[in-house]
Design an enzyme around this catalytic site. Structure first.
Site, PDB file in Angstrom:
ATOM      1  N   TYR A  60       0.846  -1.201   0.000  1.00  0.00           N
ATOM      2  CA  TYR A  60       0.000   0.000   0.000  1.00  0.00           C
ATOM      3  C   TYR A  60       0.882   1.252   0.000  1.00  0.00           C
ATOM      4  O   TYR A  60       1.689   1.455   0.908  1.00  0.00           O
ATOM      5  CB  TYR A  60      -0.945   0.027   1.210  1.00  0.00           C
ATOM      6  CG  TYR A  60      -2.031  -1.046   1.188  1.00  0.00           C
ATOM      7  CD1 TYR A  60      -2.347  -1.758   0.025  1.00  0.00           C
ATOM      8  CD2 TYR A  60      -2.761  -1.332   2.336  1.00  0.00           C
ATOM      9  CE1 TYR A  60      -3.335  -2.736   0.022  1.00  0.00           C
ATOM     10  CE2 TYR A  60      -3.757  -2.306   2.333  1.00  0.00           C
ATOM     11  CZ  TYR A  60      -4.032  -3.003   1.163  1.00  0.00           C
ATOM     12  OH  TYR A  60      -5.015  -3.971   1.158  1.00  0.00           O
TER      13      TYR A  60
HETATM   14  N1  LIG Z   1      -6.981  -8.092   0.325  1.00  0.00           N
HETATM   15  C1  LIG Z   1      -7.203  -7.308  -0.696  1.00  0.00           C
HETATM   16  O1  LIG Z   1      -6.950  -7.655  -1.863  1.00  0.00           O
HETATM   17  C2  LIG Z   1      -7.771  -5.936  -0.452  1.00  0.00           C
HETATM   18  C3  LIG Z   1      -8.201  -5.139  -1.535  1.00  0.00           C
HETATM   19  C4  LIG Z   1      -8.740  -3.896  -1.263  1.00  0.00           C
HETATM   20  C5  LIG Z   1      -8.829  -3.437   0.049  1.00  0.00           C
HETATM   21  N2  LIG Z   1      -8.370  -4.220   1.082  1.00  0.00           N
HETATM   22  C6  LIG Z   1      -8.432  -3.753   2.480  1.00  0.00           C
HETATM   23  O2  LIG Z   1      -9.775  -3.406   2.778  1.00  0.00           O
HETATM   24  C7  LIG Z   1      -9.837  -2.074   3.275  1.00  0.00           C
HETATM   25  C8  LIG Z   1     -11.164  -1.464   2.905  1.00  0.00           C
HETATM   26  O3  LIG Z   1     -11.306  -1.491   1.482  1.00  0.00           O
HETATM   27  P1  LIG Z   1     -11.852  -0.216   0.722  1.00  0.00           P
HETATM   28  O4  LIG Z   1     -11.070   0.990   1.131  1.00  0.00           O
HETATM   29  O5  LIG Z   1     -11.913  -0.567  -0.720  1.00  0.00           O
HETATM   30  O6  LIG Z   1     -13.309  -0.140   1.373  1.00  0.00           O
HETATM   31  P2  LIG Z   1     -14.647   0.556   0.900  1.00  0.00           P
HETATM   32  O7  LIG Z   1     -15.377   0.856   2.172  1.00  0.00           O
HETATM   33  O8  LIG Z   1     -15.342  -0.265  -0.120  1.00  0.00           O
HETATM   34  O9  LIG Z   1     -14.197   1.906   0.185  1.00  0.00           O
HETATM   35  C9  LIG Z   1     -13.678   2.969   0.930  1.00  0.00           C
HETATM   36  C10 LIG Z   1     -13.715   4.222   0.087  1.00  0.00           C
HETATM   37  O10 LIG Z   1     -15.078   4.565  -0.228  1.00  0.00           O
HETATM   38  C11 LIG Z   1     -15.255   5.982  -0.145  1.00  0.00           C
HETATM   39  N3  LIG Z   1     -16.165   6.215   0.990  1.00  0.00           N
HETATM   40  C12 LIG Z   1     -16.173   5.535   2.175  1.00  0.00           C
HETATM   41  N4  LIG Z   1     -17.147   6.010   2.977  1.00  0.00           N
HETATM   42  C13 LIG Z   1     -17.767   6.985   2.309  1.00  0.00           C
HETATM   43  C14 LIG Z   1     -18.837   7.849   2.630  1.00  0.00           C
HETATM   44  N5  LIG Z   1     -19.454   7.767   3.814  1.00  0.00           N
HETATM   45  N6  LIG Z   1     -19.227   8.753   1.707  1.00  0.00           N
HETATM   46  C15 LIG Z   1     -18.610   8.830   0.498  1.00  0.00           C
HETATM   47  N7  LIG Z   1     -17.570   8.046   0.139  1.00  0.00           N
HETATM   48  C16 LIG Z   1     -17.152   7.124   1.032  1.00  0.00           C
HETATM   49  C17 LIG Z   1     -13.870   6.556   0.103  1.00  0.00           C
HETATM   50  O11 LIG Z   1     -13.203   6.737  -1.146  1.00  0.00           O
HETATM   51  P3  LIG Z   1     -13.389   8.003  -2.078  1.00  0.00           P
HETATM   52  O12 LIG Z   1     -13.708   9.180  -1.214  1.00  0.00           O
HETATM   53  O13 LIG Z   1     -12.079   8.114  -2.778  1.00  0.00           O
HETATM   54  O14 LIG Z   1     -14.526   7.661  -2.995  1.00  0.00           O
HETATM   55  C18 LIG Z   1     -13.167   5.422   0.830  1.00  0.00           C
HETATM   56  O15 LIG Z   1     -11.761   5.491   0.751  1.00  0.00           O
HETATM   57  C19 LIG Z   1      -8.593  -1.385   2.665  1.00  0.00           C
HETATM   58  O16 LIG Z   1      -8.184  -0.247   3.377  1.00  0.00           O
HETATM   59  C20 LIG Z   1      -7.590  -2.508   2.770  1.00  0.00           C
HETATM   60  O17 LIG Z   1      -7.071  -2.570   4.082  1.00  0.00           O
HETATM   61  C21 LIG Z   1      -7.863  -5.457   0.841  1.00  0.00           C
END
Ligand SMILES: NC(=O)c1ccc[n+]([C@@H]2O[C@H](COP(=O)([O-])OP(=O)(O)OC[C@H]3O[C@@H](n4cnc5c(N)ncnc54)[C@H](OP(=O)(O)O)[C@@H]3O)[C@@H](O)[C@H]2O)c1
Length: 353
Positions: A60
């Protein structure tokens, strides 16, 4: 619903975690992530609300996520209170296959780097980030067992692997007196339910936790996009990565817009933001242990932590479930009530778990 301090064991282990894990993929990320000040606020709010489970990866922001997170944990003297998870697999260089992948050589190299960046001498949960398709599962299980026995990691888990691979890892460990993986980390949300077919039943059978990632489909389900509005401020992840040739971020499909419209309708009826309803749906699905959430802005985290404050009414669960259900596929159609009744002679049989 239950709160962040309603801890649960992570699979068949004594490691106790909150039902929501703070993902820190946005930390240290200058393109679509949080500034260091925002990361500090996000970390502070999550911990103040009772959360104890933190997720990062060596890949990351080229290691910067680990550096920022390590500084935050250590400056607040929280190392004993937190369950710290990081990952190996992705190659951070070019031209050298052994600085990536799941072979013993890379696992040792990657862990040494992560421990330095995190400023700690052990990680609580070490994730294989994704199946590399070539390393024998025996090498992975033996190497991670060695690291547990050396005290450098406490437990390990498997992310983005086929269910058969996880089953083989657990079974090998059981048969050979090695340490088994205790958890799976996989994409799961209203628009991505594929893991219901194989991974969730496998995890229940084998004593593994399920930790969904991207429960908002990278922000798609937060409700800010629509078929007519695909740009917000030019800074959101799905806007920036739209043309990046990575299928993980291709969320703007007809099927997904249909699910989003249903989500927006029920969220309006409940008087809740769509993000809270979408998160609540994931957290309350059968088999889900601890859900990884992400935030770019502190306000997003504040809003999303309130996703645990309510229960989804049954009719809402049913509507969301039906709108987002997977298409029938073989051989899974044989496990549905219609064909199972031809196996049981029409009698209902329930399994003990
Ligand atoms: N193992 C794997 O392959 C893998 C892959 C991906 C992630 N992960 C892990 O999973 C964690 C969570 O994944 P994710 O970040 O993709 O989760 P997610 O909850 O699907 O997306 C988070 C993103 O959505 C937007 N967001 C979140 N809450 C919001 C709200 N209330 N209003 C408007 N926009 C909102 C923000 O991005 P914007 O503001 O930019 O839209 C935020 O960074 C990561 O941090 C990582 O640790 C693992």
């Amino acid at each position: 619903m239950f709160g962040l301090q309603s801890y649960t064991t992570l699979g068949r282990s004594g490691l106790m975690v909150s039902p929501i894990c703070l993902g820190t993929m946005t930390f240290g990320n200058d393109r679509w992530g949080s500034s260091d000040e925002e990361a500090q606020q996000i970390f502070g709010s999550y911990f103040a609300a009772g959360g104890n489970f933190l997720d990062t990866a060596d890949g990351y922001a080229l290691g910067k996520s680990e550096e920022v997170l390590g500084r935050l944990i250590n400056s607040a003297h929280l190392r004993d209170q937190v369950v710290l998870a990081t990952k190996f697999t992705f190659n951070t260089g070019e031209g050298n296959p052994n600085t990536g992948g799941n072979g013993r050589k890379n696992i040792y190299r990657a862990l040494e780097g992560s421990l330095k960046r995190l400023g700690t001498d052990y990680v609580d949960l070490y994730w294989l980030h994704a199946w590399d398709t070539v390393t024998p599962v025996e090498e992975v299980v033996r190497t991670l067992t060695e690291l547990i026995r050396q005290g450098k990691i406490r437990h390990y888990g498997l992310s983005d692997v086929p269910a058969w691979y996880a089953s083989r890892a657990v079974t090998l460990a059981e048969c050979q007196g090695l340490e088994p993986p205790i958890a799976l980390q996989l994409e799961y949300s209203l628009v991505e339910r594929t893991i219901e077919r194989e991974h969730i039943p496998a995890a229940a059978e084998l004593g593994m936790a399920v930790c969904p990632w991207s429960p908002l489909a990278s922000g798609f389900l937060a409700g800010k996009y629509s078929g007519d509005r695909k740009t917000i401020d030019g800074k959101s992840r799905l806007e920036i990565l739209a043309s990046g040739n990575n299928p993980v971020f291709e969320k703007f499909t007809d099927r997904n817009w249909k699910i989003l419209r249903a989500l927006q309708t029920v969220a309006k009826g409940l008087g809740r933001p769509p993000a809270q309803v979408a998160l609540n749906w994931v957290v309350s699905q059968p088999g889900v242990t601890s859900t990884l959430i992400g935030a770019r802005r502190p306000q997003q985290l504040e809003e999303n932590l309130r996703a645990l404050d309510f229960d989804l009414p049954l009719d809402v669960q049913q509507l969301l479930g039906e709108t987002s259900q997977l298409d029938p596929a073989t051989p899974y159609m044989f496990f549905e009530p219609l064909l199972q009744s031809r196996i049981t002679g029409g009698v209902t049989v329930r399994k003990w778990h």
